[in-house]
Design a protein around this motif. Structure first.
Motif, short mmCIF file in Angstrom:
data_model
loop_
_atom_site.label_atom_id
_atom_site.label_comp_id
_atom_site.label_asym_id
_atom_site.label_seq_id
_atom_site.Cartn_x
_atom_site.Cartn_y
_atom_site.Cartn_z
N THR A 30 -19.47 -2.07 -9.24
CA THR A 30 -18.83 -2.79 -8.19
C THR A 30 -18.33 -2.15 -7.02
N THR A 31 -18.56 -1.06 -6.92
CA THR A 31 -18.27 -0.23 -5.78
C THR A 31 -19.00 -0.75 -4.40
N ASN A 32 -18.18 -0.91 -3.50
CA ASN A 32 -18.63 -1.56 -2.31
C ASN A 32 -19.95 -0.96 -1.62
N TYR A 33 -20.86 -1.82 -1.14
CA TYR A 33 -21.91 -1.65 -0.46
C TYR A 33 -23.04 -0.78 -1.15
N TYR A 34 -23.09 -0.98 -2.60
CA TYR A 34 -24.27 -0.43 -3.05
C TYR A 34 -25.23 -1.51 -3.78
N HIS A 35 -26.33 -1.32 -3.89
CA HIS A 35 -27.50 -2.32 -4.48
C HIS A 35 -27.68 -1.45 -5.58
N TRP A 36 -27.98 -2.35 -6.96
CA TRP A 36 -28.38 -1.83 -7.95
C TRP A 36 -29.90 -2.38 -8.43
N ASN A 37 -30.84 -1.49 -8.18
CA ASN A 37 -32.50 -1.71 -8.20
C ASN A 37 -33.18 -1.69 -9.69
N TRP A 38 -34.22 -2.49 -9.76
CA TRP A 38 -35.21 -2.38 -10.79
C TRP A 38 -36.45 -2.23 -9.99
N ILE A 39 -37.11 -1.00 -10.37
CA ILE A 39 -38.43 -0.57 -9.75
C ILE A 39 -39.21 -0.27 -11.10
N ARG A 40 -40.54 -0.49 -10.89
CA ARG A 40 -41.65 -0.32 -11.81
C ARG A 40 -42.88 0.54 -11.18
N GLU A 90 -50.55 -6.64 -17.85
CA GLU A 90 -50.38 -6.04 -16.41
C GLU A 90 -48.82 -5.67 -16.11
N ASP A 91 -48.18 -6.19 -17.03
CA ASP A 91 -46.60 -5.47 -16.81
C ASP A 91 -46.39 -4.54 -17.34
N THR A 92 -47.21 -3.86 -17.95
CA THR A 92 -47.05 -2.46 -18.63
C THR A 92 -46.91 -1.43 -17.57
N ALA A 93 -45.61 -0.77 -17.61
CA ALA A 93 -45.25 0.10 -16.75
C ALA A 93 -44.20 1.09 -17.09
N MET A 94 -43.94 2.31 -16.33
CA MET A 94 -42.66 2.71 -16.22
C MET A 94 -41.64 1.99 -15.56
N TYR A 95 -40.45 1.61 -16.20
CA TYR A 95 -39.76 1.02 -15.49
C TYR A 95 -38.21 1.76 -15.14
N TYR A 96 -37.97 1.79 -14.12
CA TYR A 96 -36.74 2.52 -13.44
C TYR A 96 -35.67 1.55 -12.94
N CYS A 97 -34.33 2.09 -13.03
CA CYS A 97 -33.14 1.56 -12.44
C CYS A 97 -32.62 2.62 -11.30
N ALA A 98 -32.41 2.10 -10.28
CA ALA A 98 -31.93 3.08 -9.17
C ALA A 98 -30.77 2.46 -8.33
N ARG A 99 -30.07 3.13 -7.72
CA ARG A 99 -28.88 2.99 -6.61
C ARG A 99 -29.43 3.21 -5.22
N ALA A 100 -29.13 1.94 -4.45
CA ALA A 100 -29.13 2.22 -2.91
C ALA A 100 -28.20 1.76 -2.33
N ARG A 101 -27.68 2.46 -1.17
CA ARG A 101 -26.65 1.84 -0.36
C ARG A 101 -27.21 1.40 0.80
N VAL A 102 -26.24 0.10 1.12
CA VAL A 102 -26.48 -0.64 2.20
C VAL A 102 -26.80 0.11 3.57
N GLU A 103 -27.73 -0.28 4.40
CA GLU A 103 -28.27 0.21 5.52
C GLU A 103 -28.72 1.37 5.49
N VAL A 104 -28.96 2.07 4.15
CA VAL A 104 -29.64 3.35 4.27
C VAL A 104 -30.93 3.33 3.37
#
Length: 120
Positions: A30-40, A90-104
């Motif tokens: 919930t920290t301001n200005y961060y997005h929490w992502n899923w990437i595969r 086709e959905d077989t993959a390595m799945y990652y979670c990651a953090r990103a900051r707004v405007e970065v």
């Protein structure tokens, strides 16, 4: 230092729903200005951004996966979750979670990833 850890089943049958959880430590989702992502990353292919949930709980999805993807969070556990419905091999993959900051550009912290295989 923020740490992210993916968890969930490593094998899912076709047509079922894939569910993964990312547990975050040393940082609040919930920290301001961060997005929490899923990437595969499917075997032999590049990274694919699937979607994200932001500090306010707002979500965004890849257009190609939007109809099958849902991202939610549990702030009491500092976790966010991916659900992908109607999976195929086709959905077989390595799945990652990651953090990103707004405007970065790019992600600043990644989980180690978890392999999900879709097979009967």
């Amino acid at each position: 230092q923020v740490q992210l850890q993916e968890s969930g089943p490593g094998l899912v049958k076709p047509s079922q729903t894939l569910s993964l959880t990312c547990t975050v430590s040393a940082g609040s989702i919930t920290t301001n200005y961060y997005h929490w992502n899923w990437i595969r990353q499917p075997p032999g292919k590049g990274l694919e951004w699937m979607g994200s949930i932001n500090w306010l709980g707002g979500t965004a999805y890849s257009p190609s996966l939007k109809s099958r993807t849902s991202i939610s969070r549990d702030t009491s556990k500092n976790q966010f979750t991916l659900q992908l419905t109607s999976v195929t091999p086709e959905d077989t993959a390595m799945y990652y979670c990651a953090r990103a900051r707004v405007e970065v550009d790019g992600m600043d912290y990644w989980g180690k990833g978890t392999l999900v295989t879709v097979s009967s």
